[in-house]
Design an enzyme around this catalytic site. Structure first.
Site, PDB file in Angstrom:
ATOM      1  N   LYS A 220      24.023  -2.890   2.691  1.00 12.97           N
ATOM      2  CA  LYS A 220      23.039  -3.853   2.172  1.00 12.97           C
ATOM      3  C   LYS A 220      21.719  -3.198   1.756  1.00 12.97           C
ATOM      4  O   LYS A 220      21.136  -3.537   0.733  1.00 12.97           O
ATOM      5  CB  LYS A 220      22.805  -4.960   3.203  1.00 12.97           C
ATOM      6  CG  LYS A 220      24.059  -5.804   3.405  1.00 12.97           C
ATOM      7  CD  LYS A 220      23.874  -6.904   4.411  1.00 12.97           C
ATOM      8  CE  LYS A 220      25.220  -7.501   4.833  1.00 12.97           C
ATOM      9  NZ  LYS A 220      26.038  -8.032   3.753  1.00 12.97           N
ATOM     10  N   GLY A 221      21.248  -2.254   2.576  1.00 14.06           N
ATOM     11  CA  GLY A 221      19.978  -1.605   2.232  1.00 14.06           C
ATOM     12  C   GLY A 221      20.089  -0.801   0.949  1.00 14.06           C
ATOM     13  O   GLY A 221      19.265  -0.916   0.035  1.00 14.06           O
ATOM     14  N   ALA A 222      21.148   0.032   0.871  1.00 11.01           N
ATOM     15  CA  ALA A 222      21.340   0.852  -0.331  1.00 11.01           C
ATOM     16  C   ALA A 222      21.537  -0.044  -1.550  1.00 11.01           C
ATOM     17  O   ALA A 222      21.023   0.248  -2.642  1.00 11.01           O
ATOM     18  CB  ALA A 222      22.541   1.772  -0.134  1.00 11.01           C
ATOM     19  N   ASN A 223      22.274  -1.132  -1.380  1.00  8.62           N
ATOM     20  CA  ASN A 223      22.505  -2.037  -2.510  1.00  8.62           C
ATOM     21  C   ASN A 223      21.179  -2.617  -3.030  1.00  8.62           C
ATOM     22  O   ASN A 223      20.939  -2.674  -4.240  1.00  8.62           O
ATOM     23  CB  ASN A 223      23.423  -3.191  -2.094  1.00  8.62           C
ATOM     24  CG  ASN A 223      24.838  -2.737  -1.768  1.00  8.62           C
ATOM     25  OD1 ASN A 223      25.216  -1.604  -2.049  1.00  8.62           O
ATOM     26  ND2 ASN A 223      25.624  -3.617  -1.165  1.00  8.62           N
TER      27      ASN A 223
ATOM     28  N   GLU B  69      21.594  -4.582   9.082  1.00  4.21           N
ATOM     29  CA  GLU B  69      22.677  -3.612   9.302  1.00  4.21           C
ATOM     30  C   GLU B  69      22.180  -2.342   9.976  1.00  4.21           C
ATOM     31  O   GLU B  69      22.923  -1.369  10.068  1.00  4.21           O
ATOM     32  CB  GLU B  69      23.378  -3.284   7.987  1.00  4.21           C
ATOM     33  CG  GLU B  69      24.375  -4.353   7.589  1.00  4.21           C
ATOM     34  CD  GLU B  69      25.228  -3.985   6.395  1.00  4.21           C
ATOM     35  OE1 GLU B  69      26.352  -4.496   6.321  1.00  4.21           O
ATOM     36  OE2 GLU B  69      24.765  -3.210   5.541  1.00  4.21           O
TER      37      GLU B  69
ATOM     38  N   GLY C  38      22.691 -22.509  -7.458  1.00  5.56           N
ATOM     39  CA  GLY C  38      21.352 -21.935  -7.648  1.00  5.56           C
ATOM     40  C   GLY C  38      20.676 -21.604  -6.337  1.00  5.56           C
ATOM     41  O   GLY C  38      21.316 -21.220  -5.367  1.00  5.56           O
TER      42      GLY C  38
ATOM     43  N   ASP D 180      22.657  -8.939  -2.302  1.00  7.54           N
ATOM     44  CA  ASP D 180      21.794  -7.745  -2.252  1.00  7.54           C
ATOM     45  C   ASP D 180      21.164  -7.490  -3.619  1.00  7.54           C
ATOM     46  O   ASP D 180      20.017  -7.029  -3.705  1.00  7.54           O
ATOM     47  CB  ASP D 180      22.604  -6.516  -1.820  1.00  7.54           C
ATOM     48  CG  ASP D 180      23.344  -6.736  -0.512  1.00  7.54           C
ATOM     49  OD1 ASP D 180      22.834  -7.492   0.339  1.00  7.54           O
ATOM     50  OD2 ASP D 180      24.434  -6.168  -0.345  1.00  7.54           O
TER      51      ASP D 180
ATOM     52  N   ALA E 104      25.920  -9.519 -11.052  1.00  4.84           N
ATOM     53  CA  ALA E 104      26.657  -8.752 -10.043  1.00  4.84           C
ATOM     54  C   ALA E 104      27.949  -9.452  -9.630  1.00  4.84           C
ATOM     55  O   ALA E 104      28.980  -8.797  -9.424  1.00  4.84           O
ATOM     56  CB  ALA E 104      25.773  -8.512  -8.821  1.00  4.84           C
TER      57      ALA E 104
ATOM     58  N   ARG F 158      31.228  -9.039 -11.863  1.00  5.97           N
ATOM     59  CA  ARG F 158      31.854  -7.715 -11.987  1.00  5.97           C
ATOM     60  C   ARG F 158      32.316  -7.232 -10.615  1.00  5.97           C
ATOM     61  O   ARG F 158      31.743  -7.634  -9.604  1.00  5.97           O
ATOM     62  CB  ARG F 158      30.841  -6.705 -12.545  1.00  5.97           C
ATOM     63  CG  ARG F 158      30.610  -6.893 -14.027  1.00  5.97           C
ATOM     64  CD  ARG F 158      29.234  -6.421 -14.439  1.00  5.97           C
ATOM     65  NE  ARG F 158      29.060  -6.585 -15.879  1.00  5.97           N
ATOM     66  CZ  ARG F 158      28.753  -7.733 -16.474  1.00  5.97           C
ATOM     67  NH1 ARG F 158      28.587  -8.832 -15.764  1.00  5.97           N
ATOM     68  NH2 ARG F 158      28.630  -7.791 -17.787  1.00  5.97           N
TER      69      ARG F 158
HETATM   70  O1  RIB Z   1      26.382  -7.236   1.087  1.00  2.00           O
HETATM   71  C1  RIB Z   1      27.473  -6.451   0.695  1.00  2.00           C
HETATM   72  C2  RIB Z   1      27.564  -5.240   1.537  1.00  2.00           C
HETATM   73  O2  RIB Z   1      27.855  -5.637   2.854  1.00  2.00           O
HETATM   74  C3  RIB Z   1      28.688  -4.294   1.163  1.00  2.00           C
HETATM   75  O3  RIB Z   1      28.312  -3.336   0.217  1.00  2.00           O
HETATM   76  C4  RIB Z   1      29.111  -3.719   2.497  1.00  2.00           C
HETATM   77  O4  RIB Z   1      28.805  -2.377   2.636  1.00  2.00           O
HETATM   78  C5  RIB Z   1      28.394  -4.556   3.552  1.00  2.00           C
HETATM   79  O5  RIB Z   1      27.324  -3.882   4.057  1.00  2.00           O
END
Ligand code: RIB
Length: 304
Positions: free
Chosen positions: A41-44, A139, A225, A253, A283, A286
């Site tokens: 979640k953080g990286a996303n 997370e 929405g 995310d 997002a 896809r």
């Molecule tokens: O919110 C989606 C993410 O949740 C995924 O990329 C997975 O890694 C989980 O962390």
């Protein structure tokens, strides 16, 4: 003018299998090919904001393994500063086991791995001092999220919290956020409301958030929405961008990353949420998490 976006959160290798339908408890179903994607979640959140042109840094931890390397380079490839992503010896990179069904819905089980080692010491004061907004999720350990939120607020940084994966820590940490981002089910659980209340009773939602100590919040409602609460103003509904969902993994995310970007640029919450609704819809239309996030050009074409 874009202020710096700081995200303190997780990085996961997403192991994804498509399935016609989810198995029931004890059942085995055949799925499609396995794919390994960049997630967490953080990286996303960081990648969503970075790919849209934001000035973003990520604070996180991966293991000293192939997945950790893959994730760090995926995040850096989207223009995110990864100098504060630590590599930990003797612990695996975070992993998410994901199934995606034909209607785009998913199930996710996460093994925290190195994310579980992220500590307050991994966030230097000078990183906070240079930030305009701070993105947080659940997370990584609660103590790390709490510390980042407290230090962020003390430094005048706008703190956004997406309390996901949802659990008891959500209500403990929510009052520390300047802006809370939750989905409908999370809002109802957090506020102790019945099912459907987040859609039907805006006054109850606003009163519930106030009682929790939250003045600004966005409640996402998938195809319906989102609802934006901003202080004393009447809650506003932002309509969804109509799509046929392909894979909703990481769409929330992407929404959060877009909110971070626009708040760092000085938008008000409602304007930022309108923009984020388009990014989240992109997002969800896809496959994958980070793989499904738009560049500004791709977003323009999609919305046109
Ligand atoms: O919110 C989606 C993410 O949740 C995924 O990329 C997975 O890694 C989980 O962390």
């Amino acid at each position: 003018m874009t202020g710096r976006i700081l995200v303190v959160g997780s990085l996961n290798a997403d192991l994804v299998v498509q399935t016609e339908r989810f198995p029931r408890a004890g059942e085995t179903v055949a799925g499609g090919d396995l794919s390994i994607g960049a997630g967490g979640k953080g990286a996303n959140q960081a990648v969503a904001a970075g790919r849209l042109g934001g000035d973003v840094a990520l604070v996180g931890a991966v293991g000293a393994d192939a997945n950790g390397e893959l994730l760090r380079s995926a995040v850096a490839g989207s223009g995110v500063d990864t100098s504060l992503v630590s590599v930990r010896e003797g612990v695996a990179t975070g992993t998410a086991l994901i199934t995606v069904a034909a209607d785009g819905e998913n199930t996710i089980v996460v093994s925290a791995g190195a994310n579980g080692t992220l500590s307050p010491a991994d966030l230097p004061d000078d990183a906070l001092a240079g930030a305009a907004v701070l993105g947080l999720c659940l997370e990584v350990p609660e103590a790390t999220v709490r510390d980042a939120a407290e230090r962020g607020r003390a430094a005048g940084v706008t703190v956004l919290l997406n309390p996901s994966p949802f659990g008891p820590a959500a209500s403990r940490l929510a009052p520390l956020a300047d802006v809370l981002l939750v989905n409908e089910g999370e809002a109802e659980a957090l506020l102790g409301l019945g099912a459907g209340a987040a859609a039907d009773d805006r006054d109850a939602v606003r009163a519930g958030f106030r009682a929790l100590g939250v003045q600004r919040a966005v409640v996402t409602r998938g195809g319906d929405g989102c609802l934006v609460l901003d202080g004393d103003a009447d809650p506003e509904h932002v309509p969804a961008v109509r799509i046929s969902p392909v894979d909703t993994t990481g769409a929330g995310d992407a929404f959060m990353g877009a909110l971070l970007l626009r708040l760092a640029e000085g938008d008000d919450l409602l304007t930022a949420a309108r923009f984020a609704a388009g990014v989240g819809a992109f997002a969800a239309s896809r496959p994958g998490a980070q793989a499904s996030y738009p560049t500004p050009d791709a977003l323009r074409t999609f919305l046109a």
